[in-house]
Design a protein around this motif. Structure first.
Motif, PDB file in Angstrom:
ATOM      1  N   GLY A 157       4.221 -69.187  -6.860  1.00 31.08           N
ATOM      2  CA  GLY A 157       3.778 -67.901  -7.390  1.00 31.08           C
ATOM      3  C   GLY A 157       2.780 -67.211  -6.474  1.00 31.08           C
ATOM      4  O   GLY A 157       2.850 -65.992  -6.263  1.00 31.08           O
ATOM      5  N   ILE A 158       1.856 -68.005  -5.916  1.00 32.86           N
ATOM      6  CA  ILE A 158       0.851 -67.428  -5.011  1.00 32.86           C
ATOM      7  C   ILE A 158       1.519 -66.881  -3.749  1.00 32.86           C
ATOM      8  O   ILE A 158       1.212 -65.774  -3.292  1.00 32.86           O
ATOM      9  N   ARG A 159       2.465 -67.635  -3.215  1.00 33.31           N
ATOM     10  CA  ARG A 159       3.147 -67.190  -1.994  1.00 33.31           C
ATOM     11  C   ARG A 159       3.953 -65.926  -2.244  1.00 33.31           C
ATOM     12  O   ARG A 159       3.929 -64.972  -1.446  1.00 33.31           O
ATOM     13  N   LEU A 165       2.501 -58.285  -2.087  1.00 33.16           N
ATOM     14  CA  LEU A 165       1.327 -57.488  -1.750  1.00 33.16           C
ATOM     15  C   LEU A 165       1.427 -56.957  -0.323  1.00 33.16           C
ATOM     16  O   LEU A 165       1.070 -55.801  -0.048  1.00 33.16           O
ATOM     17  N   ALA A 166       1.933 -57.777   0.586  1.00 34.06           N
ATOM     18  CA  ALA A 166       2.088 -57.352   1.975  1.00 34.06           C
ATOM     19  C   ALA A 166       3.067 -56.186   2.086  1.00 34.06           C
ATOM     20  O   ALA A 166       2.879 -55.267   2.900  1.00 34.06           O
ATOM     21  N   LEU A 167       4.123 -56.181   1.256  1.00 26.19           N
ATOM     22  CA  LEU A 167       5.088 -55.093   1.269  1.00 26.19           C
ATOM     23  C   LEU A 167       4.492 -53.798   0.739  1.00 26.19           C
ATOM     24  O   LEU A 167       4.878 -52.694   1.160  1.00 26.19           O
ATOM     25  N   GLU A 168       3.544 -53.920  -0.205  1.00 29.04           N
ATOM     26  CA  GLU A 168       2.930 -52.737  -0.811  1.00 29.04           C
ATOM     27  C   GLU A 168       1.893 -52.088   0.097  1.00 29.04           C
ATOM     28  O   GLU A 168       1.573 -50.909  -0.060  1.00 29.04           O
ATOM     29  N   LEU A 169       1.335 -52.861   1.002  1.00 33.33           N
ATOM     30  CA  LEU A 169       0.293 -52.321   1.863  1.00 33.33           C
ATOM     31  C   LEU A 169       0.872 -51.307   2.844  1.00 33.33           C
ATOM     32  O   LEU A 169       1.985 -51.465   3.335  1.00 33.33           O
ATOM     33  N   TYR A 179      -4.721 -60.622   6.014  1.00 36.83           N
ATOM     34  CA  TYR A 179      -5.187 -61.493   4.930  1.00 36.83           C
ATOM     35  C   TYR A 179      -4.023 -62.097   4.160  1.00 36.83           C
ATOM     36  O   TYR A 179      -4.038 -63.279   3.798  1.00 36.83           O
ATOM     37  N   THR A 180      -2.997 -61.276   3.902  1.00 36.31           N
ATOM     38  CA  THR A 180      -1.833 -61.808   3.169  1.00 36.31           C
ATOM     39  C   THR A 180      -1.106 -62.859   4.004  1.00 36.31           C
ATOM     40  O   THR A 180      -0.571 -63.832   3.476  1.00 36.31           O
ATOM     41  N   GLN A 181      -1.080 -62.658   5.313  1.00 34.96           N
ATOM     42  CA  GLN A 181      -0.447 -63.653   6.182  1.00 34.96           C
ATOM     43  C   GLN A 181      -1.204 -64.979   6.163  1.00 34.96           C
ATOM     44  O   GLN A 181      -0.601 -66.059   6.217  1.00 34.96           O
ATOM     45  N   VAL A 184      -0.195 -66.750   2.939  1.00 29.50           N
ATOM     46  CA  VAL A 184       1.138 -67.358   3.043  1.00 29.50           C
ATOM     47  C   VAL A 184       1.090 -68.609   3.921  1.00 29.50           C
ATOM     48  O   VAL A 184       1.695 -69.649   3.591  1.00 29.50           O
ATOM     49  N   HIS A 185       0.355 -68.530   5.050  1.00 27.79           N
ATOM     50  CA  HIS A 185       0.261 -69.673   5.959  1.00 27.79           C
ATOM     51  C   HIS A 185      -0.382 -70.876   5.275  1.00 27.79           C
ATOM     52  O   HIS A 185       0.109 -72.018   5.391  1.00 27.79           O
ATOM     53  N   GLU A 186      -1.476 -70.658   4.549  1.00 23.88           N
ATOM     54  CA  GLU A 186      -2.174 -71.762   3.891  1.00 23.88           C
ATOM     55  C   GLU A 186      -1.356 -72.328   2.734  1.00 23.88           C
ATOM     56  O   GLU A 186      -1.372 -73.538   2.480  1.00 23.88           O
ATOM     57  N   VAL A 187      -0.636 -71.462   2.029  1.00 23.51           N
ATOM     58  CA  VAL A 187       0.247 -71.940   0.962  1.00 23.51           C
ATOM     59  C   VAL A 187       1.340 -72.837   1.549  1.00 23.51           C
ATOM     60  O   VAL A 187       1.666 -73.901   0.994  1.00 23.51           O
ATOM     61  N   ASP A 188       1.899 -72.427   2.678  1.00 19.95           N
ATOM     62  CA  ASP A 188       2.935 -73.242   3.320  1.00 19.95           C
ATOM     63  C   ASP A 188       2.371 -74.595   3.763  1.00 19.95           C
ATOM     64  O   ASP A 188       3.051 -75.624   3.686  1.00 19.95           O
ATOM     65  N   ARG A 189       1.120 -74.593   4.250  1.00 18.65           N
ATOM     66  CA  ARG A 189       0.493 -75.851   4.665  1.00 18.65           C
ATOM     67  C   ARG A 189       0.309 -76.784   3.473  1.00 18.65           C
ATOM     68  O   ARG A 189       0.599 -77.986   3.555  1.00 18.65           O
TER      69      ARG A 189
END
Length: 365
Positions: A157-159, A165-169, A179-181, A184-189
């Motif tokens: 859900g967070i990812r 959010l990145a698409l809306e910016l 920041y959104t990247q 996503v990176h930390e969620v993947d980790r």
């Protein structure tokens, strides 16, 4: 003096005992040694038979006096503590034991015989420690699985929210996009970490006939490709070990995790060119793993000449996220222990500066 032939059935029951037992003459000549004595002393029964029991005692005189006294019926039994000298390859300086010498029936020709029971002083403490360790690992494994599932569910859900959010910016908001990247990176980790925690429980075992030496050779080749210089991986195999049933790929991963850990802590010695890992296999008889007794088991010792496991984490090295190496995930040994338990075995560790020994014990058919 005429040797009395021993009927195998006469002492067959002694092979079922977990403690080391020897039947000897009054002068200390060994007539019979049970399987536990063979295993504990790293000697074959043929080597023991007709040898002098006193040769393995640090205080031979006390043993001989006790044997003579019990055989002559001066007293029915006697107890004392002693130090046993074991085979040259054993790393311990000596094996502390509690010795119980008792009378037994004479041989057919009337010659006195005595029963010598040798109880490892550290044996009970080690068994209690192993049982406690297995209970702790089992509890930690359940906690880890539940926690991993709880973490895994909201990560998706967070990812997804960060991507939306990145698409809306707007295009000009590059800083917010960055920041959104990061999210996503930390969620993947974290997702990768959770997947590693759950990996042993997800894949069904593919069970087949496995040879421990084939596994060792595969791991040895993989590690030497990674460290072609400065590291020697020696073999000390008992080629009489039979095949057993297991998941070959899982067992390779189990051994590889431990050997890779050893290679990583040997970094400074690899640079100096004197790093050494030993892969040693042995058979063990009448082994208790957890709370189950096995007639035969294999032992794979993975030894290195590194700095040793730090004392403050020595009792916790199989717990998740516990690592003595900077940058380590603390999952390699946890997964190795899980795989061993899935094969009804266990892993334990003894460590001091200059010598660390991981012992993998797996039951044999």
């Amino acid at each position: 003096m005429t040797d009395t032939p021993l009927l195998p059935a006469e002492f067959a029951g002694l092979d079922l005992l977990a403690t080391m037992v020897v039947v000897a003459r009054a002068d200390g000549e060994c007539l019979f040694a049970n399987a536990a004595f063979e295993n504990g002393m790293r000697l074959s029964r043929r080597t023991v038979q007709k040898a002098q029991l006193a040769d393995w005692f640090d205080d031979a005189q006390r043993l001989l006096e006790t044997l003579a006294g019990v055989a002559a019926n001066h007293y029915s039994s006697s107890r004392f503590d002693a130090l046993l000298r074991r085979g040259a390859w054993a790393h311990e300086d000596g094996l502390p034991v509690h010795v119980i010498v008792s009378q037994m029936d004479a041989s057919d020709d009337g010659e006195p015989r005595v029963l010598v029971e040798l109880i490892e002083i550290a044996q009970q403490a080690r068994q209690d420690r192993d049982e406690r360790s297995l209970d702790q690992v089992q509890a930690t494994k359940e906690l880890t699985r539940n926690l991993a599932h709880e973490i895994k569910n909201p990560l998706g859900g967070i990812r997804g929210a960060a991507q939306l959010l990145a698409l809306e910016l707007q295009t000009g908001q590059a800083e917010l996009t960055e920041y959104t990247q990061v999210i996503v990176h930390e969620v993947d980790r974290l997702q990768s970490l959770v997947d590693r925690l759950l990996a042993p429980h997800r894949k069904a075992q593919v069970v087949g006939d496995v040879n421990i030496h084939e596994i060792c050779e595969r791991v040895r080749a993989l590690v030497l490709i990674e460290h072609p210089k400065g590291l020697v991986i020696q073999r000390d195999y008992d080629t009489s070990l039979p095949d057993f049933r297991g998941d070959r790929e899982q067992l390779i991963q189990m051994v590889l995790n431990i050997v890779q850990n050893a290679a990583q802590v040997l970094g400074s010695r690899i640079s100096a060119g004197d790093a050494q890992i030993v892969l040693r296999t042995r058979v063990s008889r009448q082994v208790t793993i957890g709370k189950q007794r096995w007639r035969l088991a294999l032992e794979l010792h993975i030894e290195d000449n590194g700095p040793g496991v730090p004392a403050e984490i020595r009792d916790r090295i199989f717990f998740p996220l516990v690592s003595g190496r900077e940058g380590g995930s603390g999952l390699g040994l946890t997964l190795a222990q899980t795989i061993a338990q899935q094969h009804q075995g266990m892993i334990d560790c003894e460590s001091e500066p200059g010598l660390t020994n991981f012992r993998i014990t797996l039951p044999l058919p």
